[in-house]
Scaffold this motif. Structure first.
Motif, PDB file in Angstrom:
ATOM      1  N   GLU A 167      86.963  43.944  69.936  1.00  0.00           N
ATOM      2  CA  GLU A 167      85.530  42.788  70.092  1.00  0.00           C
ATOM      3  C   GLU A 167      84.450  43.468  69.341  1.00  0.00           C
ATOM      4  OE1 GLU A 167      85.233  41.930  74.224  1.00  0.00           O
ATOM      5  OE2 GLU A 167      86.956  40.631  74.181  1.00  0.00           O
ATOM      6  N   THR A 168      83.456  42.722  68.829  1.00  0.00           N
ATOM      7  CA  THR A 168      82.071  42.660  68.497  1.00  0.00           C
ATOM      8  C   THR A 168      81.345  42.619  69.677  1.00  0.00           C
ATOM      9  OG1 THR A 168      82.889  42.191  66.301  1.00  0.00           O
ATOM     10  CG2 THR A 168      80.618  42.309  66.732  1.00  0.00           C
ATOM     11  N   VAL A 169      81.066  43.410  70.284  1.00  0.00           N
ATOM     12  CA  VAL A 169      80.320  43.395  71.702  1.00  0.00           C
ATOM     13  C   VAL A 169      79.144  42.405  71.637  1.00  0.00           C
ATOM     14  CG1 VAL A 169      79.238  44.007  73.595  1.00  0.00           C
ATOM     15  CG2 VAL A 169      81.173  45.344  72.878  1.00  0.00           C
ATOM     16  N   ALA A 170      78.341  42.715  70.490  1.00  0.00           N
ATOM     17  CA  ALA A 170      77.187  41.896  70.116  1.00  0.00           C
ATOM     18  C   ALA A 170      77.238  40.438  69.870  1.00  0.00           C
ATOM     19  CB  ALA A 170      76.162  42.720  69.128  1.00  0.00           C
ATOM     20  N   LYS A 171      78.253  40.278  69.398  1.00  0.00           N
ATOM     21  CA  LYS A 171      78.679  38.883  69.086  1.00  0.00           C
ATOM     22  C   LYS A 171      79.550  38.165  69.976  1.00  0.00           C
ATOM     23  CE  LYS A 171      76.155  39.041  65.142  1.00  0.00           C
ATOM     24  NZ  LYS A 171      75.047  38.227  65.012  1.00  0.00           N
ATOM     25  N   LYS A 172      80.215  38.873  70.974  1.00  0.00           N
ATOM     26  CA  LYS A 172      81.077  38.531  72.032  1.00  0.00           C
ATOM     27  C   LYS A 172      82.407  37.587  71.374  1.00  0.00           C
ATOM     28  CE  LYS A 172      77.365  38.032  75.483  1.00  0.00           C
ATOM     29  NZ  LYS A 172      76.823  37.386  76.490  1.00  0.00           N
ATOM     30  N   ASN A 173      83.017  38.230  70.422  1.00  0.00           N
ATOM     31  CA  ASN A 173      84.085  37.734  69.662  1.00  0.00           C
ATOM     32  C   ASN A 173      84.746  38.490  69.195  1.00  0.00           C
ATOM     33  OD1 ASN A 173      81.866  37.447  67.665  1.00  0.00           O
ATOM     34  ND2 ASN A 173      83.698  37.635  66.538  1.00  0.00           N
TER      35      ASN A 173
ATOM     36  N   TRP B 196      75.816  45.525  58.333  1.00  0.00           N
ATOM     37  CA  TRP B 196      76.630  46.701  58.845  1.00  0.00           C
ATOM     38  C   TRP B 196      75.967  47.880  59.276  1.00  0.00           C
ATOM     39  CZ3 TRP B 196      81.112  47.095  54.471  1.00  0.00           C
ATOM     40  CH2 TRP B 196      81.665  45.751  54.148  1.00  0.00           C
ATOM     41  N   ASN B 197      74.618  48.014  59.192  1.00  0.00           N
ATOM     42  CA  ASN B 197      73.864  48.965  59.677  1.00  0.00           C
ATOM     43  C   ASN B 197      73.242  48.727  60.868  1.00  0.00           C
ATOM     44  OD1 ASN B 197      74.540  51.004  57.605  1.00  0.00           O
ATOM     45  ND2 ASN B 197      73.072  50.378  56.326  1.00  0.00           N
ATOM     46  N   ASN B 198      73.401  47.568  61.441  1.00  0.00           N
ATOM     47  CA  ASN B 198      72.485  46.750  62.516  1.00  0.00           C
ATOM     48  C   ASN B 198      73.056  47.112  63.688  1.00  0.00           C
ATOM     49  OD1 ASN B 198      71.028  45.612  60.384  1.00  0.00           O
ATOM     50  ND2 ASN B 198      71.886  43.362  60.739  1.00  0.00           N
ATOM     51  N   GLN B 199      72.054  47.338  64.793  1.00  0.00           N
ATOM     52  CA  GLN B 199      72.424  47.644  66.027  1.00  0.00           C
ATOM     53  C   GLN B 199      73.550  46.621  66.439  1.00  0.00           C
ATOM     54  OE1 GLN B 199      71.332  50.497  67.744  1.00  0.00           O
ATOM     55  NE2 GLN B 199      72.361  49.939  69.408  1.00  0.00           N
ATOM     56  N   GLY B 200      74.454  47.167  67.247  1.00  0.00           N
ATOM     57  CA  GLY B 200      75.513  46.227  67.705  1.00  0.00           C
ATOM     58  C   GLY B 200      76.486  45.462  66.629  1.00  0.00           C
ATOM     59  N   THR B 201      76.227  45.816  65.465  1.00  0.00           N
ATOM     60  CA  THR B 201      77.368  45.581  64.407  1.00  0.00           C
ATOM     61  C   THR B 201      77.623  46.687  63.186  1.00  0.00           C
ATOM     62  OG1 THR B 201      75.600  44.320  62.968  1.00  0.00           O
ATOM     63  CG2 THR B 201      76.776  43.128  64.587  1.00  0.00           C
ATOM     64  N   TRP B 202      77.107  47.878  63.980  1.00  0.00           N
ATOM     65  CA  TRP B 202      77.123  49.019  63.022  1.00  0.00           C
ATOM     66  C   TRP B 202      78.408  49.464  62.474  1.00  0.00           C
ATOM     67  CZ3 TRP B 202      74.179  54.052  64.648  1.00  0.00           C
ATOM     68  CH2 TRP B 202      74.029  55.085  63.506  1.00  0.00           C
ATOM     69  N   GLY B 203      79.165  48.805  61.627  1.00  0.00           N
ATOM     70  CA  GLY B 203      80.248  49.384  61.110  1.00  0.00           C
ATOM     71  C   GLY B 203      80.352  49.979  59.963  1.00  0.00           C
TER      72      GLY B 203
ATOM     73  N   ASP C 177      85.041  40.847  61.159  1.00  0.00           N
ATOM     74  CA  ASP C 177      83.579  40.268  61.186  1.00  0.00           C
ATOM     75  C   ASP C 177      82.653  41.357  60.691  1.00  0.00           C
ATOM     76  OD1 ASP C 177      83.936  41.606  63.522  1.00  0.00           O
ATOM     77  OD2 ASP C 177      83.034  40.154  64.484  1.00  0.00           O
ATOM     78  N   TYR C 178      82.751  42.348  61.358  1.00  0.00           N
ATOM     79  CA  TYR C 178      81.878  43.774  60.877  1.00  0.00           C
ATOM     80  C   TYR C 178      82.931  44.836  60.596  1.00  0.00           C
ATOM     81  CZ  TYR C 178      77.854  40.731  61.828  1.00  0.00           C
ATOM     82  OH  TYR C 178      77.123  39.948  61.825  1.00  0.00           O
ATOM     83  N   PRO C 179      83.430  45.059  59.426  1.00  0.00           N
ATOM     84  CA  PRO C 179      84.690  45.828  59.118  1.00  0.00           C
ATOM     85  C   PRO C 179      84.273  47.555  59.405  1.00  0.00           C
ATOM     86  CG  PRO C 179      83.989  45.125  57.197  1.00  0.00           C
ATOM     87  CD  PRO C 179      83.013  44.245  58.239  1.00  0.00           C
ATOM     88  N   LEU C 180      84.993  48.301  59.696  1.00  0.00           N
ATOM     89  CA  LEU C 180      84.733  49.969  59.722  1.00  0.00           C
ATOM     90  C   LEU C 180      84.918  50.396  58.203  1.00  0.00           C
ATOM     91  CD1 LEU C 180      86.586  50.688  63.065  1.00  0.00           C
ATOM     92  CD2 LEU C 180      84.142  49.939  62.682  1.00  0.00           C
ATOM     93  N   TYR C 181      83.875  50.720  57.730  1.00  0.00           N
ATOM     94  CA  TYR C 181      83.948  51.166  56.306  1.00  0.00           C
ATOM     95  C   TYR C 181      83.574  52.541  56.242  1.00  0.00           C
ATOM     96  CZ  TYR C 181      83.373  51.147  51.304  1.00  0.00           C
ATOM     97  OH  TYR C 181      83.512  51.436  49.996  1.00  0.00           O
ATOM     98  N   THR C 182      84.491  53.468  56.030  1.00  0.00           N
ATOM     99  CA  THR C 182      84.259  55.039  55.899  1.00  0.00           C
ATOM    100  C   THR C 182      83.894  55.557  54.550  1.00  0.00           C
ATOM    101  OG1 THR C 182      85.423  55.294  57.780  1.00  0.00           O
ATOM    102  CG2 THR C 182      84.881  57.428  56.635  1.00  0.00           C
TER     103      THR C 182
END
Length: 410
Positions: free
Chosen positions: A252-258, A197-204, A153-158
């Motif tokens: 898990e995406t803690v901010a989204k609880k999923n 992807w830069n937001n608090q809780g979804t910062w992937g 849902d919020y991928p880790l992108y390096t």
């Protein structure tokens, strides 16, 4: 003086006789009872940083279908997939970490030079011999964002920076003035922000510019003393996952609880391994005339894998010193828009549908592909309209412009 010579001579004679007696009476002992061949077999050195897992391989990786131990699954189950931009400039080879990716995408980044996006999850659990095990890491491109979006849902992108709103700068203040000189569709950095992807809780977003030294660093002499600075950034997959966890992005995406894979659609991995040789050599150019980026995959019947050559040379992984191999090679034909702005950015339409080729077991198959939206999973189907069955193991997806010639030999 005569007495001294007499006693010294006597001492030498007695010592020599004692030595001969000792040598005859004492049994001969060997330094080792293991032959050189046995010693080589029994004395396997542990590779620093690489974990060894024992036990039955019963757990199936959702990305590449390969089986792993329960212990390995316990590790990857605490994470989400990690995508990393790895460059393929002639001066960046050999790269580090491609062999540890479950899936690798390759497409042109600019000027006929290709770039990889490795997807790391199951296979990377074992680690690598180098702490900074993946790289050289380079900049973001929009079409790779579309592909990365399939892996959470919020991928880790390096990446290290990327295409952005370049504009003329005020010579005094340094601020941008005037309109962007980058095509809107190529604005990778702005799109990353738009996707959250830069937001608090979804910062992937794992841009190197926001990461500390322990996560990514420059190693200027890693592949040679004359390597240009832009080819020297390497990152630690372990620390990238640790950074994500600190931001609330584990499995898990803690901010989204999923969970990251709530909407993830795994490919099918039920193909049997039945080696043949109707397509034993695959070759193609991404852009005509750019031979440094030509690709050849040679099929090895004994191991049922394809071995990669890049630019006319064996393509190796610096971490393992072994030739890169894959079980499945997908060729995905897409629409290309070349040099869409003054920065010569390219665009590739990976959202939509089209045709392709699948190589596995030494055989070529005609396939189709479809991707309904940025976050939708790309689905590959065979000629009868059924979803493709992959062989468990690494998958390489080669994204080529429409009408690119792909040669294969039986």
């Amino acid at each position: 003086m005569k007495k001294f010579i007499f006693y010294f001579s006597t001492y030498l004679v007695v010592s020599f006789v004692s030595f001969l007696t000792f040598a005859k009476l004492m049994p001969v002992t060997s330094k080792s009872t293991v032959t050189p061949v046995e010693q080589k077999t029994n004395d396997v050195a542990k590779v620093p940083g690489v974990l060894s897992f024992e036990g039955p391989k019963t757990e199936i990786c959702p990305l590449n279908g390969e089986k792993f131990t329960r212990e390995e699954k316990e590790i990857w189950s605490t994470r989400r997939p990690l995508t990393v931009m790895i460059e393929n400039h002639l001066d960046s080879r050999p790269q580090s970490g491609l062999s540890n990716a479950d899936i690798v995408y390759e497409a042109v980044a600019e000027g006929g030079i290709t770039r990889f996006m490795g997807v790391f999850y199951c296979n990377a659990v074992k680690g690598a011999s180098n702490k900074y095990d993946v790289g050289p890491v380079r900049s973001a491109r929009t079409y790779f964002l579309d592909l990365a979006s399939e892996y959470a849902d919020y991928p880790l992108y390096t990446h290290v920076g990327g295409a952005n709103c370049s504009a003329v700068k005020d010579p005094v203040t340094g601020r941008q003035i005037g309109p962007c000189t980058t095509n809107k569709k190529a604005l990778a950095i702005e799109q990353i922000a738009e996707y959250g992807w830069n937001n608090q809780g979804t910062w992937g977003d794992l841009s190197q510019f926001s990461l500390p030294y322990k996560v990514c660093r420059r190693e200027p002499e890693r592949i040679g003393p004359d390597t240009a600075m832009e080819h020297t950034m390497y990152c630690s997959t372990k620390e990238l996952w640790n950074t994500a966890a600190d931001r609330g992005l584990t499995n898990e995406t803690v901010a989204k609880k999923n969970s990251w894979d709530k909407n993830y659609k795994a490919w099918k991995f039920t193909a049997s391994e039945t080696p043949a040789t109707t397509a034993s050599k695959i070759s193609f150019d991404f852009w005509s005339g750019y031979k440094d980026y030509s690709v050849v995959w040679n099929y090895d019947l004994a191991t049922n894998v394809y071995l990669r050559e890049n630019g006319g040379k064996v393509h190796t992984d610096l971490n393992t010193q072994k030739q890169i191999s894959a079980k499945n090679i997908v060729v995905q034909f897409v629409k290309e828009q070349r040099s869409v702005d003054e920065h010569l950015h390219n665009l590739y339409e990976v959202i939509g549908s089209g045709k392709g080729l699948l190589f596995q077991n030494g055989v070529k198959s005609e396939i189709t592909w479809s991707k309904a939206s940025r976050t939708a999973r790309t689905v590959f189907k065979d000629g009868s309209g059924k979803e493709v069955n992959f062989i468990p193991g690494q998958i390489w997806i080669e994204i080529l412009p429409l009408n690119t010639e792909v040669s294969y030999e039986g």
